[in-house]
Design an enzyme around this catalytic site. Structure first.
Site, PDB file in Angstrom:
ATOM      1  CB  ILE A  16       4.754  -3.298   2.190  1.00  0.00           C
ATOM      2  CG1 ILE A  16       5.213  -1.716   2.838  1.00  0.00           C
ATOM      3  CG2 ILE A  16       3.467  -2.850   1.342  1.00  0.00           C
ATOM      4  CD1 ILE A  16       4.307  -0.794   3.619  1.00  0.00           C
ATOM      5  CE1 TYR A  19      -5.700  -8.122  -1.562  1.00  0.00           C
ATOM      6  CE2 TYR A  19      -4.048  -7.209   0.143  1.00  0.00           C
ATOM      7  CZ  TYR A  19      -5.273  -7.250  -0.559  1.00  0.00           C
ATOM      8  OH  TYR A  19      -6.426  -6.225  -0.377  1.00  0.00           O
ATOM      9  N   GLY A  20      -1.957  -8.676  -4.212  1.00  0.00           N
ATOM     10  CA  GLY A  20      -2.279  -8.391  -5.620  1.00  0.00           C
ATOM     11  C   GLY A  20      -1.313  -7.992  -6.510  1.00  0.00           C
ATOM     12  CB  SER A  21      -0.808  -5.168  -8.708  1.00  0.00           C
ATOM     13  OG  SER A  21      -1.177  -4.194  -7.760  1.00  0.00           O
ATOM     14  CD  GLU A  96      -2.381  -0.638  -3.750  1.00  0.00           C
ATOM     15  OE1 GLU A  96      -3.563  -1.375  -3.622  1.00  0.00           O
ATOM     16  OE2 GLU A  96      -1.460  -1.199  -4.627  1.00  0.00           O
TER      17      GLU A  96
END
Length: 251
Positions: A16, A19-21, A96
């Site tokens: 997985i 690229y954010g949280s 998500e």
């Protein structure tokens, strides 16, 4: 229910890419992780968030990926195996997809040089991307406008500023040679306007611990902890000393 995966993902191991949280808060069990990048995408604060970092009346701003031929986006890839796969994907489907409106896509992940395995096999990773078709997609805006929206937004997972600052700090700590003009321009704009929005009595500390197992060839896992102590967003905005960081390695 877990979203059905494409056939190539239905294996005993899956990666997985976050690229954010997800780079600092995966919140699911994983076997290993690697810092690296994917090609063909730019990270942009163009997606709205009405749950984690905002609400229906005042959506927050979070990142998504926008296709661009020569671009690359840095982040963290997590390896999940066997019994870890179903719970992780169930969790991410809610976090998500249902709450954020992100769709899944398979991309090639390239680890940074010190984390490349000897076998050199390409890593295909699942990534979550929000598109303009999403009802809460906000689209492009000047850094100053994005920063202003972030500075006044808060959701179930915390203040939108925390999201911005943690992501910027991750890039500085783990990808110090990587330029991310979009991210850092928004951070700079947010820091500039903070003194006008917050009284020091209302400031809140930025405390974080990010765990990254070190999957070296020796097979010994180490925990890399990033600790930010005794700092506030207001202190950063008003020119106080930079964040105090300590990096501890423990086996």
């Amino acid at each position: 229910m877990m979203r059905e995966l494409p056939p190539e993902c239905q294996t005993s191991a899956l990666w997985i890419f976050g690229y954010g949280s997800l780079v600092w808060k995966p919140d699911f069990e994983y076997t290993s992780c690697k810092v690296g990048f994917i090609r063909g995408y730019n990270r942009r604060f163009w997606h709205g968030d009405t749950f984690h970092r905002g609400n229906e009346k005042m959506p927050g701003r979070v990142v998504t990926l926008v296709e661009e031929c020569d671009a690359c986006t840095w982040g963290v890839a997590y390896e999940i195996r066997d019994h870890q796969i179903a719970p992780a994907l169930d969790y991410l489907c809610i976090r998500e997809s249902k709450r954020g409106g992100y769709k899944t896509q398979l991309v090639e992940f390239i680890p940074r040089e010190e984390e490349v395995d000897c076998d050199g096999i390409n890593i295909m990773a699942l990534v979550y991307i929000a598109t303009p078709e999403n009802p809460i997609y906000l689209g492009p805006a000047p850094p100053e406008q994005i920063a202003a929206e972030i500075a006044i937004s808060r959701g179930q997972s915390g203040h939108n500023l925390e999201y911005l600052i943690r992501l910027a700090d991750f890039m500085r700590l783990f990808c110090p040679d990587v330029e991310d003009d979009h991210l850092f321009a928004i951070e700079a704009a947010a820091i500039t306007i903070l003194p006008y929005l917050y009284d020091t009595e209302l400031s809140f500390p930025l405390l974080s611990v990010i765990n990254f197992p070190d999957t070296s060839s020796k097979g010994q896992a180490a925990t890399l902890k990033k600790q930010t102590e005794h700092s506030t967003f207001v202190e950063r905005a008003t020119g106080a000393d930079s964040l105090s960081r300590s990096i501890c390695l423990s086996s």
